[in-house]
Design an enzyme around this catalytic site. Structure first.
Site, PDB file in Angstrom:
ATOM      1  N   SER A   1      -6.682   1.487   8.195  1.00  0.00           N
ATOM      2  CA  SER A   1      -6.886   1.476   6.745  1.00  0.00           C
ATOM      3  C   SER A   1      -8.128   0.709   6.327  1.00  0.00           C
ATOM      4  CB  SER A   1      -5.652   0.850   6.073  1.00  0.00           C
ATOM      5  OG  SER A   1      -5.846   0.673   4.689  1.00  0.00           O
ATOM      6  N   ASN A   2      -8.635   1.084   5.152  1.00  0.00           N
ATOM      7  CA  ASN A   2      -9.683   0.315   4.499  1.00  0.00           C
ATOM      8  C   ASN A   2      -9.179  -1.045   4.020  1.00  0.00           C
ATOM      9  OD1 ASN A   2     -11.798   2.166   4.707  1.00  0.00           O
ATOM     10  ND2 ASN A   2     -11.393   3.111   2.726  1.00  0.00           N
TER      11      ASN A   2
ATOM     12  N   ARG B   1      -8.505   4.201  -8.817  1.00  0.00           N
ATOM     13  CA  ARG B   1      -8.558   4.722  -7.454  1.00  0.00           C
ATOM     14  C   ARG B   1      -9.928   5.328  -7.137  1.00  0.00           C
ATOM     15  NH1 ARG B   1      -7.272   4.462  -2.183  1.00  0.00           N
ATOM     16  NH2 ARG B   1      -6.870   6.493  -1.238  1.00  0.00           N
TER      17      ARG B   1
ATOM     18  N   ASP C   1      -3.250   6.740   7.869  1.00  0.00           N
ATOM     19  CA  ASP C   1      -3.913   6.084   6.760  1.00  0.00           C
ATOM     20  C   ASP C   1      -2.832   5.405   5.924  1.00  0.00           C
ATOM     21  OD1 ASP C   1      -5.929   5.633   4.624  1.00  0.00           O
ATOM     22  OD2 ASP C   1      -4.719   7.130   3.576  1.00  0.00           O
ATOM     23  N   ALA C   2      -3.200   4.368   5.191  1.00  0.00           N
ATOM     24  CA  ALA C   2      -2.206   3.636   4.398  1.00  0.00           C
ATOM     25  C   ALA C   2      -2.122   4.136   2.961  1.00  0.00           C
ATOM     26  CB  ALA C   2      -2.512   2.141   4.418  1.00  0.00           C
ATOM     27  N   TYR C   3      -3.221   3.986   2.212  1.00  0.00           N
ATOM     28  CA  TYR C   3      -3.186   4.200   0.766  1.00  0.00           C
ATOM     29  C   TYR C   3      -3.307   5.679   0.404  1.00  0.00           C
ATOM     30  CZ  TYR C   3      -3.616  -0.821   0.790  1.00  0.00           C
ATOM     31  OH  TYR C   3      -3.384  -2.157   1.026  1.00  0.00           O
TER      32      TYR C   3
END
Length: 221
Positions: free
Chosen positions: A117-118, A41, A10-12
């Site tokens: 990622s989203n 967030r 995942d990125a964030y």
């Protein structure tokens, strides 16, 4: 991990610190900066889930902008004139300190690496390049490809379809417990990077491993 030779991140919140944008402008925002960041967030994620459930997709950058506007409305002490600076900072978030070393170690061991990622392709390209990870990561997968957000099963299938691998051959890492649950449901091996010491949940979709940071990932392999 568990003989995995392919690692998806995942990125964030996992590779990139989502609160770095507000910290970068902490002096201008004032003491309510952490509150602004938390609301930003939380709403960003809420919007992604609600839009997926409604079948009304809008890309993650649009949701990031809308969530920031909501956060400003909730935190009147923060000056909305800082909106352009915060959004620009979000495009170039800091990665966590251990990230480059861990990814390089996995890569040198022959592992294939990707981000799922989203984020939009443009957001992810900016973040990856800013962190100098573009020569380490093999593939960057965005939910834009399916027009749905995590934890929709179609998101995790992006990776298995692209790599032509069974889910069990892939180790999936996320700091978001709900994302780990989605990946576990999709059949991946899963590692929860529990950076903030959150309590366990989704007991029926447990991670294979829980770590406080990515540092333990190399030794776990």
């Amino acid at each position: 991990m568990q003989n995995a030779s392919a690692f998806v991140f995942d990125a964030y919140g996992t590779l990139f610190d989502v609160h770095a944008a507000v910290r970068r402008h902490a002096g201008a925002i004032g003491p309510d900066g952490p509150l602004l960041s938390e609301i930003w967030r939380a709403k960003q994620l809420e919007y992604s889930w609600v839009r997926t459930l409604m079948g009304a997709y809008a890309d993650f950058w649009q949701l990031t902008e809308q969530a920031l506007d909501f956060a400003f409305a909730k935190v009147p002490s923060a000056d909305p004139a800082l909106r352009p600076q915060l959004l620009e900072a979000y495009r170039h978030l800091d990665c966590y300190p251990e990230v480059p070393g861990v990814l390089k170690a996995l890569k040198s061991g022959g592992a294939k690496l990707a981000i799922l990622s989203n984020g939009t392709p443009q957001m992810l390209e900016s973040a990856v390049k800013s962190a100098a990870l573009d020569h380490i990561i093999d593939d960057v997968f965005s939910v834009d490809a399916v027009g749905r957000f995590k934890t929709d099963p179609a998101v995790y299938e992006i990776v298995t379809n692209a790599w032509r691998l069974y889910p069990k051959a892939i180790s999936f890492q996320s700091s978001n417990r709900w994302d780990v649950a989605g990946a576990a449901k999709a059949g991946f091996q899963t590692v929860w990077i529990n950076r903030s010491g959150q309590p366990e949940e989704y007991g029926d979709l447990a991670p294979n491993l829980i770590l406080p940071s990515l540092e333990g990932l190399v030794s776990a392999g």
